[in-house]
Write a protein that holds these residues in place. Structure first.
Motif: not given
Length: 259
Positions: A141-150
């Motif tokens: 979820i933290m990665a998605d929030t920052r745009g690191y979708f992979s």
């Protein structure tokens, strides 16, 4: 169309179901008085006296609460948070369960090996895997929030594997503590409690999404940020179950197991 997958999986499901009817069960040498039930209420009472049962059941209920919400909303989450179209969201969601299918088998192997070295290895496997799921969903979820979708997608994939993995060590753990005649009932009770409470997960996430957003734009990302809390709480309950398992396993009589 959407109906095709139901037919595709229904046919082999029926065939395997028929095959199970002809599967021979193993035999066990136990005293005659332990071979039959004492009545459903008394049998349930025997199981419900175990602290380990309640820790594991409530842990499964909390983790089911989270995973059921994810199963319901993840394709929509991909569409709203990542901007994917419906086809890509559904495809990537389905691909997760190609990996998740091996989760239960791996967890069964790991828990059996751990049990050989430590008496409460099976419930500890559930606790460790669920805590690992907590870390993965938090990172995802933290990665998605920052745009690191992979990176975020990998986190969700691992979570799917973990979500499918806990049933086997949980089932084996509670069966280790009850008489042979109550093994099926004990697992059924854990599954019942887990799924009954777990079914409220989608309602909760939908409600949080609505109140955290606006009438025309629900905030599904904010709702998903609550999910790691449930996984952490479930891991704690499994760990407590692993601790109580040690004391309760020492009280076992010969009729509780195969020996």
């Amino acid at each position: 169309g959407w109906r095709a997958p139901y037919y595709f999986f229904a046919v082999p499901g029926v065939l395997f179901g028929i095959l199970i009817l002809f599967t021979r069960d193993y035999t066990t040498d136990i005293p005659k008085e332990y071979s039959t039930g004492l009545g459903i209420l008394k049998d349930m009472g025997v199981i419900m006296k175990l602290r380990t049962f309640w820790y594991l059941s409530l842990g499964f209920a909390v983790s089911s609460f989270a995973i059921t919400a994810i199963l319901q909303f993840l394709p929509l989450y991909f569409m709203r948070v990542r901007g994917w179209d419906m086809t890509k969201s559904s495809t990537m969601f389905g691909l997760m369960f190609v990996f998740a299918a091996v989760g239960a088998v791996l967890a069964g192997i790991i828990s059996d090996k751990w049990k050989e070295k430590q008496i409460n290895g099976r419930p500890l496997t559930a606790a460790a895997l669920t805590f690992f799921g907590f870390v993965c969903i938090t990172v995802g979820i933290m990665a998605d929030t920052r745009g690191y979708f992979s990176i975020g997608y990998i986190g969700f994939v691992v979570l799917a594997v973990v979500g499918a993995s806990v049933v086997s060590p949980l089932s084996a753990s509670i069966m280790d503590l009850v008489p042979l005649r109550l093994r099926s009932l004990s697992v059924a009770m854990i599954i019942f409690i887990g799924y009954m409470l777990g079914s409220l997960g989608p309602t909760f996430i939908g409600w949080i999404s609505d109140i955290m957003g606006t009438p025309d734009k629900p905030n599904l990302l904010a709702a998903f940020k609550t999910i790691p809390v449930f996984y952490f709480f479930a891991a704690v309950l499994y760990f407590l179950g692993a601790r109580s398992f040690v004391g309760e396993s020492e009280k076992l009589t010969p009729q509780n197991n195969e020996s």
